[in-house]
Design a protein around this motif. Structure first.
Motif, PDB file in Angstrom:
ATOM      1  N   GLN A 197       2.606 -84.729   1.281  1.00 33.44           N
ATOM      2  CA  GLN A 197       0.893 -84.156   2.080  1.00 33.44           C
ATOM      3  C   GLN A 197       1.256 -84.976   3.264  1.00 33.44           C
ATOM      4  N   GLN A 200       2.948 -82.596   5.653  1.00 33.00           N
ATOM      5  CA  GLN A 200       2.543 -81.670   6.224  1.00 33.00           C
ATOM      6  C   GLN A 200       1.541 -81.894   7.223  1.00 33.00           C
ATOM      7  N   GLU A 201       1.441 -83.454   7.440  1.00 35.95           N
ATOM      8  CA  GLU A 201       0.388 -83.797   8.593  1.00 35.95           C
ATOM      9  C   GLU A 201       1.775 -84.374   9.605  1.00 35.95           C
ATOM     10  N   LEU A 218      -2.282 -79.720  -1.728  1.00 33.14           N
ATOM     11  CA  LEU A 218      -2.175 -79.409  -0.074  1.00 33.14           C
ATOM     12  C   LEU A 218      -3.061 -78.578   0.109  1.00 33.14           C
TER      13      LEU A 218
END
Length: 220
Positions: A197, A200-201, A218
């Motif tokens: 995660q 992705q952030e 996700l």
């Protein structure tokens, strides 16, 4: 964020096999990361480790011998590309000897397949960028003190615009620097859902993962 299966879906299947690759696609991966080495009979085999399970170097075993030691058929680069032509292939070239076999093969698939050619051997990546039209990327296991030292050789090659980082060394600052200079960031080695995660952030372009159970968790 694009998701590639590291050596295929190998939770219950041997890694870097055609069945592991097909299973990864079935569970939702966009593509596959795999590794090219050279066997004793000069075959471009898909195998990660330098040494086989019997303690003998892969380069000292024929493909048949390596397959017998492993208990499964070790595929070649051509077999894999022919088996799954419609996916994204991240081909990691392990050695210059592997490059001498793999690059001419990849040139035959340059226009028909989506490829990302990478290596920890940056001389190999530069050779790939000169020979191929496909995307190429520099694999990195350390964080450079200055990004410019890493990118200097890449800048003349417009298809060499991907940096592949170990999850443990990557940080927001270097990701931003790379993006500002026109480079995409890929990351390998994330182990937990939190790390997936976080990547992705942070705006990571591509995540190369061993954990298919996190794919559906996700945000899309």
């Amino acid at each position: 964020m694009h998701l590639l299966a590291h050596r295929g879906y190998h939770a219950k299947l041997p890694e870097n096999t055609l069945t592991a690759f097909a299973s990864a696609v079935e569970v939702g991966f966009e593509g596959i990361e795999t590794d090219v080495r050279v066997s004793a009979d000069n075959e471009p085999v898909l195998f990660h480790d330098r040494v086989a399970p019997n303690g003998v170097a892969v380069a000292a075993l024929t493909r048949k011998q390596l397959s017998e030691v492993c208990g499964y058929t070790v595929p070649t680069l051509t077999e894999a590309l022919d088996a799954l032509p419609g996916i994204w292939w991240n081909i990691e070239i392990k050695t210059p000897a592997a490059a001498s076999l793999a690059l001419p093969i990849l040139s035959d698939y340059d226009s028909s397949h989506r490829l990302l050619v990478t290596s920890f051997r940056h001389d190999v990546v530069l050779a790939a960028a000169e020979m191929l039209a496909s995307d190429c990327g520099l694999l990195n296991a350390h964080r450079p003190a200055a990004l410019s030292t890493l990118l200097h050789a890449a800048l003349p090659h417009p298809n060499l615009r991907t940096l592949v980082w170990d999850c443990e060394i990557v940080d927001p600052d270097i990701l931003r620097q790379a993006n500002a200079l026109g480079f995409r960031n890929a990351v390998y080695g994330a182990k937990t859902l939190y790390e997936h995660q976080l990547m992705q952030e942070l705006g990571v372009h591509t995540l190369i993962t061993d954990y298919p159970q996190y794919v559906g968790l996700l945000p899309g």
